[in-house]
Each structure stands twice: as structure tokens, then as C-alpha cells.
Design a protein around this motif. Structure first.
Motif, PDB file in Angstrom:
ATOM      1  N   PRO A 204       0.724  -1.272   0.134  1.00  0.00           N
ATOM      2  CA  PRO A 204       0.143   0.073   0.081  1.00  0.00           C
ATOM      3  C   PRO A 204       0.891   1.092   0.006  1.00  0.00           C
ATOM      4  CG  PRO A 204      -1.036  -1.440   1.331  1.00  0.00           C
ATOM      5  CD  PRO A 204       0.406  -2.158   0.889  1.00  0.00           C
ATOM      6  N   ASP A 205       1.963   1.398   0.873  1.00  0.00           N
ATOM      7  CA  ASP A 205       2.748   2.719   0.903  1.00  0.00           C
ATOM      8  C   ASP A 205       3.568   2.840  -0.509  1.00  0.00           C
ATOM      9  OD1 ASP A 205       4.152   0.243   1.704  1.00  0.00           O
ATOM     10  OD2 ASP A 205       5.723   1.566   2.249  1.00  0.00           O
ATOM     11  N   ILE A 206       3.839   1.752  -1.083  1.00  0.00           N
ATOM     12  CA  ILE A 206       4.571   1.899  -2.480  1.00  0.00           C
ATOM     13  C   ILE A 206       3.454   2.256  -3.555  1.00  0.00           C
ATOM     14  CG2 ILE A 206       5.640   0.594  -4.373  1.00  0.00           C
ATOM     15  CD1 ILE A 206       6.807  -1.396  -2.022  1.00  0.00           C
ATOM     16  N   ALA A 207       2.365   1.775  -3.561  1.00  0.00           N
ATOM     17  CA  ALA A 207       1.228   2.267  -4.446  1.00  0.00           C
ATOM     18  C   ALA A 207       0.821   3.558  -4.163  1.00  0.00           C
ATOM     19  CB  ALA A 207       0.033   1.020  -4.348  1.00  0.00           C
ATOM     20  N   ALA A 208       0.846   3.792  -2.837  1.00  0.00           N
ATOM     21  CA  ALA A 208       0.374   5.335  -2.841  1.00  0.00           C
ATOM     22  C   ALA A 208       1.222   6.493  -3.052  1.00  0.00           C
ATOM     23  CB  ALA A 208      -0.122   5.530  -1.219  1.00  0.00           C
ATOM     24  N   ASP A 209       2.603   6.039  -3.016  1.00  0.00           N
ATOM     25  CA  ASP A 209       3.651   6.856  -3.539  1.00  0.00           C
ATOM     26  C   ASP A 209       3.784   6.998  -4.885  1.00  0.00           C
ATOM     27  OD1 ASP A 209       6.051   8.402  -3.073  1.00  0.00           O
ATOM     28  OD2 ASP A 209       7.151   6.738  -4.101  1.00  0.00           O
ATOM     29  N   ARG A 210       3.599   5.834  -5.718  1.00  0.00           N
ATOM     30  CA  ARG A 210       3.494   5.749  -7.222  1.00  0.00           C
ATOM     31  C   ARG A 210       2.283   6.569  -7.663  1.00  0.00           C
ATOM     32  NH1 ARG A 210       3.395  -0.229 -10.279  1.00  0.00           N
ATOM     33  NH2 ARG A 210       5.720   0.012  -9.151  1.00  0.00           N
ATOM     34  N   LEU A 211       1.085   6.553  -7.063  1.00  0.00           N
ATOM     35  CA  LEU A 211       0.070   7.239  -7.585  1.00  0.00           C
ATOM     36  C   LEU A 211       0.032   8.685  -7.166  1.00  0.00           C
ATOM     37  CD1 LEU A 211      -2.837   4.710  -6.671  1.00  0.00           C
ATOM     38  CD2 LEU A 211      -1.924   5.357  -8.899  1.00  0.00           C
ATOM     39  N   ALA A 212       0.853   9.100  -5.993  1.00  0.00           N
ATOM     40  CA  ALA A 212       1.026  10.616  -5.852  1.00  0.00           C
ATOM     41  C   ALA A 212       1.974  11.272  -6.896  1.00  0.00           C
ATOM     42  CB  ALA A 212       1.568  10.544  -4.452  1.00  0.00           C
TER      43      ALA A 212
END
Length: 350
Positions: free
Chosen positions: A270-278
Motif C-alpha cells: 500500500p505505501d509503495i502504491a500510494a507513493d506511485r499514484l502521488a
């Protein structure tokens, strides 16, 4: 307390939650990799480990190992206890969905072997290839730690997951490749299984939601290319800016485009995905373009791409008469952590 105060407090708590989660994956990865390496024999460790700056870290591919020779320690050569630790490492970088996708693709090798043994699929190639669900290689680059820079990879036929940790806190997770052969299992006990259904169906739904003029912009060719255009190149640059931009989509259509993107990003922790989308939002959602080639009907040969200023998604389903998927997420400057490593060197220099 006023409604605005409640909202402000909720936003602050959410932000604190994101900040506290920011280093969860890097820390979990370091712990999992350390435990995995500690369980190996000296001979196994020699196979599994490489220098962080070794060229091997960028040696990636997605075809069978007979075609693309690989290095690392295979899951098949591990004890049951070691395999569990290798899977713990895999879980540390992926969401539950991503882990299920990766392991299902590995298990699909059993289905592919049965199909090819019966003369289906590409039977001639199958006779030359070992379809083996544990012929996947685990590699660790550098020394896993909470402060340093290091990396790891799990790779084999149709799976290539590459993670780079910089300064113990930042994670790059591309190239990210998933493939599926067959795309849909049409016979046997697993009949109906479609491992990459979300990646396919979300894009087709967007295509079908476009009006005639929008579709004329989105469809770049009547015939799909035979594979993803960027193949397994180490360095890539943006492809020709073809397709329809998000700025030209209606709000509901734009939401559908985000769903296509999320079908890839959500495979990550989740934290990697959130950073990618940001990052892609910061670069500008309106600048992201969607393009399609080939037929729209399910089961027919087709291809699509989603490209923004910083990233590229490619999906191709043309081999085996439109029943064999290759899909990838690439970052133009961030593959193998190149952008993070450059910034880290600058900060240290100053």
C-alpha cells in the motif's frame, strides 16, 4: 467541535497515518531479506547475492529461462523453510492482491505444461521449455539494511519484480512485469481462470465508454503489435504521444482511466502504491494518455498503453491467438531506482 474542525482533524490523522506508514515496506523488506539470507547455506548465499552496483541488477526479462538465462537462487532449490522465507520477502513488497497474482502466475506453469503436452498453445516451444512453478529466481543486491541502499528481485517466466531501496526509506518498484499464458484457462480443473482479468477488463471498459470521436483518437491501429513495444529494454524513453489524453475525458471516463492505472499500482504494498499514484498526480493526471490497438472484442488480439509524463503501462494480448498476456509498468527516470539514487548522491554531496 465544528464540522470543519472534524474534517481538519481527520485529514491530519490520515496524513500522520501515511507518514507513519512511509517506511513500512523498506523496513519489512530489510527484515525479510535478512532472515532469508541467514537461512541459506554458504553455497546458496553465493548464488543468491550480488553487489549492489553489479550489472546483474538491471538484467531483467520475462520470457522462459531457456531463452533468457537468469542468475540467482531458484525457489525449487530451497528447503520448505527457506521457501517460506523467500515468500515472506515477496510479500513484503506486494499487496495481498499482488502476491496472489505473482504466485498464481507461477502456478499457471503447471496448466501451460498440460496444454502443451496435449499439443495446444505453442506446443513446439513447450517441448523446449521446462514449465516449472518453482523455477523462479530470488536475487539480493547489496546488504539489506535499515539505512543503506540495496535491492532484490524475484523473476522467472512471466514474473519480474524489481525493488530498489535507497537510504533505507525510499523504494523503487519498477520494472514491474506480469504475464499470463493462457490469459484465460479454457479447459480442465481451472477452466475460467483469468489471472490478469482486472488489467484487461478495466481497459476494455474505458474503450467502450468512449464516444465515436474520442475512440477515433484513442485507437492507434486496427492491428495490435505482437508484443509490448518496450520489450525488456533496460532504458526506455516515452513512446510517441498517441491516444486520447485524460484532459479530453469526461469525469466518469477519467475515473475509469484511474482504475486501469490502479489495476497495476495496487499490486504493490500500500505505501509503495500510494507513493506511485502521488507521483503521477503531481506530474499531471490530465497529461496521461490512453491508446488502444487491435480488436475490442474479448478473446481477440489487442494491445493498449497508458502513458504519462513519468511512467508507461503497456499491455499486449496477441500471442496464442489472443490468449497470452504481457503487461508492464515502467518509470522513465525511476526504473531500478535511478532517480532516487541520483537524488541521494546529490544530498550526500551537499
Amino acid at each position: 467541535m465544528s464540522l470543519s474542525s472534524v474534517r481538519s482533524r481527520a485529514c491530519l490523522l490520515a496524513l500522520l497515518g501515511v507518514l507513519s506508514a512511509a517506511d513500512r515496506s523498506p523496513s519489512a523488506m530489510a527484515d525479510a531479506a535478512t532472515r532469508f539470507l541467514a537461512a541459506l547455506t554458504p553455497e546458496q548465499k553465493q548464488q543468491a547475492t550480488f553487489a549492489f552496483d553489479a550489472g546483474e541488477r538491471e538484467h531483467w526479462g520475462f520470457v522462459p529461462t531457456e531463452i533468457f538465462p537468469r542468475h540467482g537462487l531458484t525457489i525449487g532449490s530451497m528447503t520448505d523453510a527457506q521457501r517460506k522465507l523467500a515468500h515472506d520477502l515477496l510479500k513484503s513488497g506486494l499487496s495481498q492482491k499482488g502476491y496472489l497474482t505473482a504466485t498464481s502466475i507461477m502456478e499457471l506453469e503447471n496448466v501451460l505444461r498440460v496444454i502443451e503436452d496435449a499439443g495446444g498453445g505453442d506446443a513446439a516451444q513447450g517441448r523446449r521449455m521446462e514449465r516449472n512453478p518453482v523455477k523462479y529466481f530470488v536475487s539480493v543486491f547489496g546488504t539489506p539494511s535499515a539505512r543503506g541502499s540495496w535491492g532484490w528481485r524475484v523473476e522467472g517466466h512471466h514474473v519480474s519484480l524489481n525493488f530498489t531501496v535507497v537510504n533505507g526509506t525510499l523504494v523503487a518498484a519498477t520494472p514491474q512485469f506480469f504475464g499470463s499464458n493462457p490469459a484465460e484457462v479454457r479447459e480442465g480443473p481451472k477452466k475460467g481462470l483469468r489471472i490478469l482479468a482486472d488489467e484487461e477488463d478495466s481497459a476494455r471498459a474505458l474503450l467502450m465508454a468512449l464516444d465515436e470521436s474520442q475512440r477515433a483518437k484513442a485507437v492507434l491501429a486496427q492491428a495490435a503489435p505482437g508484443d509490448i513495444v518496450t520489450t525488456n529494454k533496460v532504458n526506455i524513453t516515452p513512446l510517441a504521444p498517441v491516444g486520447i489524453a485524460a484532459a479530453e475525458l469526461k469525469p466518469a471516463q477519467r475515473d475509469m482511466l484511474i482504475r486501469v492505472i490502479d489495476s497495476y499500482a495496487s499490486a504493490m504494498a500500500p505505501d509503495i502504491a500510494a507513493d506511485r499514484l502521488a507521483k503521477l498526480r503531481q506530474a499531471g493526471i490530465e497529461k496521461i494518455a490512453f491508446a488502444w490497438a487491435g480488436e475490442a472484442e474479448r478473446g481477440k488480439k489487442h494491445y493498449y498503453r497508458v502513458q504519462g509524463p513519468t511512467f508507461l503501462i503497456e499491455y499486449d494480448n496477441t500471442q496464442n491467438d489472443g490468449n497470452h498476456i504481457h503487461s508492464v509498468w515502467r518509470d522513465f527516470n525511476g526504473d531500478f531506482g535511478r532517480d532516487l539514487l541520483r537524488e541521494h548522491v546529490k544530498s550526500v554531496a551537499h
